[in-house]
Design a protein around this motif. Structure first.
Motif, PDB file in Angstrom:
ATOM      1  N   ALA A  13     -23.691 -67.158 -20.364  1.00  0.00           N
ATOM      2  CA  ALA A  13     -24.252 -66.087 -21.275  1.00  0.00           C
ATOM      3  C   ALA A  13     -24.386 -64.994 -20.597  1.00  0.00           C
ATOM      4  N   ASP A  14     -24.042 -63.889 -21.378  1.00  0.00           N
ATOM      5  CA  ASP A  14     -24.156 -62.401 -20.789  1.00  0.00           C
ATOM      6  C   ASP A  14     -25.546 -62.185 -20.426  1.00  0.00           C
ATOM      7  N   GLY A  15     -26.563 -62.520 -21.227  1.00  0.00           N
ATOM      8  CA  GLY A  15     -27.775 -61.955 -20.862  1.00  0.00           C
ATOM      9  C   GLY A  15     -28.660 -63.063 -20.179  1.00  0.00           C
ATOM     10  N   LEU A  16     -30.086 -62.578 -19.977  1.00  0.00           N
ATOM     11  CA  LEU A  16     -31.114 -63.739 -19.247  1.00  0.00           C
ATOM     12  C   LEU A  16     -31.177 -65.091 -19.970  1.00  0.00           C
ATOM     13  N   ALA A  17     -30.989 -65.992 -19.456  1.00  0.00           N
ATOM     14  CA  ALA A  17     -31.479 -67.150 -20.024  1.00  0.00           C
ATOM     15  C   ALA A  17     -32.512 -68.031 -18.990  1.00  0.00           C
ATOM     16  N   ALA A  18     -33.082 -67.515 -18.596  1.00  0.00           N
ATOM     17  CA  ALA A  18     -33.985 -68.563 -17.579  1.00  0.00           C
ATOM     18  C   ALA A  18     -33.131 -69.451 -16.637  1.00  0.00           C
ATOM     19  N   GLY A  19     -32.255 -69.028 -16.076  1.00  0.00           N
ATOM     20  CA  GLY A  19     -31.427 -69.775 -15.328  1.00  0.00           C
ATOM     21  C   GLY A  19     -30.548 -70.863 -15.835  1.00  0.00           C
ATOM     22  N   LYS A  20     -30.661 -70.732 -17.129  1.00  0.00           N
ATOM     23  CA  LYS A  20     -30.054 -72.153 -17.965  1.00  0.00           C
ATOM     24  C   LYS A  20     -28.637 -71.465 -18.635  1.00  0.00           C
ATOM     25  N   LYS A  70     -24.285 -60.035 -17.295  1.00  0.00           N
ATOM     26  CA  LYS A  70     -23.225 -60.890 -16.618  1.00  0.00           C
ATOM     27  C   LYS A  70     -21.889 -59.943 -16.829  1.00  0.00           C
ATOM     28  N   GLU A  71     -21.656 -59.082 -17.862  1.00  0.00           N
ATOM     29  CA  GLU A  71     -20.663 -58.406 -18.177  1.00  0.00           C
ATOM     30  C   GLU A  71     -20.469 -57.401 -17.116  1.00  0.00           C
ATOM     31  N   PHE A  72     -21.533 -56.289 -17.319  1.00  0.00           N
ATOM     32  CA  PHE A  72     -21.883 -55.336 -16.262  1.00  0.00           C
ATOM     33  C   PHE A  72     -21.571 -55.748 -14.884  1.00  0.00           C
ATOM     34  N   SER A  73     -21.985 -56.876 -14.725  1.00  0.00           N
ATOM     35  CA  SER A  73     -21.936 -57.245 -13.095  1.00  0.00           C
ATOM     36  C   SER A  73     -20.625 -57.667 -12.925  1.00  0.00           C
ATOM     37  N   LYS A  74     -19.904 -58.403 -13.522  1.00  0.00           N
ATOM     38  CA  LYS A  74     -18.269 -58.803 -13.448  1.00  0.00           C
ATOM     39  C   LYS A  74     -17.475 -57.561 -13.595  1.00  0.00           C
ATOM     40  N   GLN A  75     -17.758 -56.721 -14.397  1.00  0.00           N
ATOM     41  CA  GLN A  75     -16.903 -55.545 -14.563  1.00  0.00           C
ATOM     42  C   GLN A  75     -17.194 -54.526 -13.212  1.00  0.00           C
ATOM     43  N   PHE A  76     -18.380 -54.378 -12.744  1.00  0.00           N
ATOM     44  CA  PHE A  76     -18.861 -53.584 -11.567  1.00  0.00           C
ATOM     45  C   PHE A  76     -17.886 -54.513 -10.541  1.00  0.00           C
ATOM     46  N   MET A  77     -18.027 -55.446 -10.310  1.00  0.00           N
ATOM     47  CA  MET A  77     -17.252 -56.016  -9.243  1.00  0.00           C
ATOM     48  C   MET A  77     -16.012 -55.878  -9.257  1.00  0.00           C
ATOM     49  N   ASN A  78     -15.357 -55.979 -10.305  1.00  0.00           N
ATOM     50  CA  ASN A  78     -13.838 -55.598 -10.563  1.00  0.00           C
ATOM     51  C   ASN A  78     -13.481 -54.290 -10.163  1.00  0.00           C
ATOM     52  N   SER A  79     -14.487 -53.296 -10.651  1.00  0.00           N
ATOM     53  CA  SER A  79     -14.034 -52.019 -10.250  1.00  0.00           C
ATOM     54  C   SER A  79     -14.303 -51.595  -8.950  1.00  0.00           C
ATOM     55  N   HIS A  80     -15.016 -52.192  -8.245  1.00  0.00           N
ATOM     56  CA  HIS A  80     -15.444 -51.980  -6.673  1.00  0.00           C
ATOM     57  C   HIS A  80     -14.672 -52.890  -5.752  1.00  0.00           C
ATOM     58  N   SER A  81     -13.618 -53.723  -6.404  1.00  0.00           N
ATOM     59  CA  SER A  81     -12.804 -54.623  -5.611  1.00  0.00           C
ATOM     60  C   SER A  81     -13.990 -55.713  -4.692  1.00  0.00           C
ATOM     61  N   THR A 116     -34.672 -50.414 -11.069  1.00  0.00           N
ATOM     62  CA  THR A 116     -34.954 -49.939 -12.244  1.00  0.00           C
ATOM     63  C   THR A 116     -34.131 -50.691 -13.372  1.00  0.00           C
ATOM     64  N   LYS A 117     -34.520 -50.753 -14.621  1.00  0.00           N
ATOM     65  CA  LYS A 117     -33.652 -51.344 -15.601  1.00  0.00           C
ATOM     66  C   LYS A 117     -32.336 -51.336 -15.559  1.00  0.00           C
ATOM     67  N   SER A 118     -31.964 -49.992 -15.370  1.00  0.00           N
ATOM     68  CA  SER A 118     -30.444 -49.800 -15.054  1.00  0.00           C
ATOM     69  C   SER A 118     -29.849 -50.445 -13.954  1.00  0.00           C
ATOM     70  N   ALA A 119     -30.494 -50.409 -12.919  1.00  0.00           N
ATOM     71  CA  ALA A 119     -29.922 -51.107 -11.311  1.00  0.00           C
ATOM     72  C   ALA A 119     -29.993 -52.691 -11.892  1.00  0.00           C
ATOM     73  N   ALA A 120     -30.998 -53.192 -12.464  1.00  0.00           N
ATOM     74  CA  ALA A 120     -31.283 -54.531 -12.724  1.00  0.00           C
ATOM     75  C   ALA A 120     -29.896 -55.238 -13.381  1.00  0.00           C
ATOM     76  N   ARG A 121     -29.156 -54.367 -14.219  1.00  0.00           N
ATOM     77  CA  ARG A 121     -28.238 -54.930 -14.861  1.00  0.00           C
ATOM     78  C   ARG A 121     -27.242 -55.809 -14.005  1.00  0.00           C
ATOM     79  N   LEU A 122     -27.284 -55.730 -12.547  1.00  0.00           N
ATOM     80  CA  LEU A 122     -26.471 -56.380 -12.063  1.00  0.00           C
ATOM     81  C   LEU A 122     -26.713 -57.880 -12.361  1.00  0.00           C
ATOM     82  N   GLU A 123     -27.884 -58.285 -12.530  1.00  0.00           N
ATOM     83  CA  GLU A 123     -28.232 -59.664 -13.115  1.00  0.00           C
ATOM     84  C   GLU A 123     -28.394 -59.752 -14.567  1.00  0.00           C
ATOM     85  N   THR A 124     -29.196 -58.594 -15.350  1.00  0.00           N
ATOM     86  CA  THR A 124     -29.435 -58.831 -16.521  1.00  0.00           C
ATOM     87  C   THR A 124     -28.156 -58.816 -17.468  1.00  0.00           C
TER      88      THR A 124
END
Ligand code: GLY
Length: 428
Positions: A144-151, A103-114, A93-101
């Protein structure tokens, strides 16, 4: 419960060609259609992957089971839309895809789940980001926090490069909204490896490791690209490493996303750096999809029926599936690009030397190709073809891929490729 036998693959790259090729081998699949596919995919419909309402209408009218390849339709909520119409679809889903879309969500998620990842800070203000870079005693990676076509990732070797990246992203806003926020993290030195899994919200089945080659030139020189080639398996990644990564990365993602109210279903890609001095894996990024070009060698090596796993994921019964079975062979995928990529390049050249081989150990997966009005196959993008081989050794697979690569050309030598895809595997 749905039991559709015609599949719609959303996307137009080599990843989607390889996914469709593999899925079409399933006894449970009658037909595979691509939206909007490329010159190598057999049946295409001219609906763009971003036209998610049109895709839903088409899938509904034609009773299709949809598999999403790229991240952009996921970020637009294609899965949420299909779910709301009760149309079968595989992807997060859009919400689950935040792991990619995000970077802030993804890094904070990683921190809070060790989950092992490098230390980071988030900035929206260029002055504050620059002050921080002045103070740190390590090289920084700026994202960049958001999607940037791999750049959107800048790996710096000194403070000047880091500050230049901050300026590009926050002051010059080269990616618009996607770079209104940036992540500054510690650079980890080592070798990258890509690990992918199929997930159903509560469990997952991991795939064999793969290695991408992101830089445009041999020896990892030059600018980053979408990926210049890949090989699988990765000999130095042991069974123990895989178990460790399963426990420390994939398990906490699945449990954490479920616990956070966004269960993760779909392909999940962990981009890892194996730190040179410690041998420890760190997560560089998550992607909410298969990698491209990692998907191509993985599909060549996979023995199992991928579609059975996708259906099991849809029914949330992946925990009843055995581990994937893999051919005991190596696979290499050499990407041929338009000369000039990832910067400016020309398209529209007729491709020569392609005559499809009857050999099961060699596949040409298309990305930037199309059929022109005269029904000729011509180049239409930066990354054009992925020449993907199987061999008893990396050496054999490399030779097979490169033998074919040398037969293919377009324009007046307008093609480019790296000559060292797989070499790192030989050096182990
Ligand atoms: N091969 C890198 C990616 O798919 O993001």
């Amino acid at each position: 419960m749905h039991d559709y036998e015609d599949v719609l693959i959303v996307g137009s790259g080599g990843r989607e060609h390889a996914l469709g090729w593999k899925i079409s081998q399933s006894k449970k699949v009658k037909k595979v259609i691509y939206a909007n596919g490329n010159g190598g995919t057999a049946e295409n419909i001219q609906i763009s992957p971003t036209e998610i309402d049109k895709l839903a209408q088409y899938a509904n009218e034609n009773r299709l089971f949809t598999v999403v390849g790229p991240e952009v339709p996921l970020s637009l909520g294609i899965v949420d839309m299909f779910n709301s119409y009760d149309l079968p679809i595989f992807g997060p889903t859009k919400s689950a895809a935040r792991l990619e879309t995000s970077k802030e969500f993804s890094k904070q998620f990683m921190n809070s789940h060790s989950i092992p990842t490098s230390e980071f800070k988030v900035f929206t203000d260029a002055g504050k980001a620059t002050d921080y870079v002045e103070r740190i005693d390590f090289n920084a990676v700026i994202k960049a926090d958001g999607l940037a076509a791999g750049k959107g990732v800048f790996v710096s070797n000194n403070k000047t490069e880091a500050m230049d990246a901050i300026d590009q992203l926050l002051n010059k806003k080269i990616f618009g909204q996607a770079s209104e926020k940036i992540i500054v993290e510690r650079k980890i030195t080592g070798e990258e490896v890509s690990l992918m899994a199929i997930c159903d919200g509560g469990s997952f089945v991991i795939m064999d490791p793969c290695r991408d080659h992101k830089r445009i030139f041999d020896d990892d020189l030059g600018p980053n690209t979408g990926g210049m080639g890949s090989y699988s398996p990765v000999p130095e990644i042991t069974e123990n490493d895989l178990n460790y990564i399963s426990d420390k990365v994939f398990k906490p993602v699945i449990h954490g996303m479920k616990g956070g109210g966004s269960p993760y279903s779909g392909f999940l890609y962990a981009g890892l750096m194996i730190e040179k001095h410690t041998g420890k894996p760190f997560v560089l990024e998550f992607n909410a999809r298969m990698g491209d070009p990692e998907c191509q060698p993985l599909m060549m090596r996979m023995q199992s029926d991928l579609f059975e796993y996708i259906k099991a994921a849809e029914k949330q019964s992946l925990d009843s599936m055995p581990p994937f079975e893999w051919k005991d062979k190596f696979s290499t995928c050499v990407i041929m690009t338009s000369k000039g990529y990832p910067d400016k390049y020309e398209t529209g050249y007729a491709i020569k030397g392609l005559n499809e081989s009857p050999d099961n150990d060699l596949m040409i997966f298309h990305s930037g190709t199309k059929l022109n009005q005269a029904n000729e196959l011509v180049t239409s993008g930066g990354r054009v073809l992925g020449i993907t081989s199987l061999g008893k050794s990396i050496d054999e697979a490399m030779n097979k891929s490169y033998e074919k690569v040398r037969e293919i050309s377009w324009g007046d030598n307008q093609q480019h490729y790296r000559t060292d895809i797989g070499r790192k595997g030989l050096e182990v």
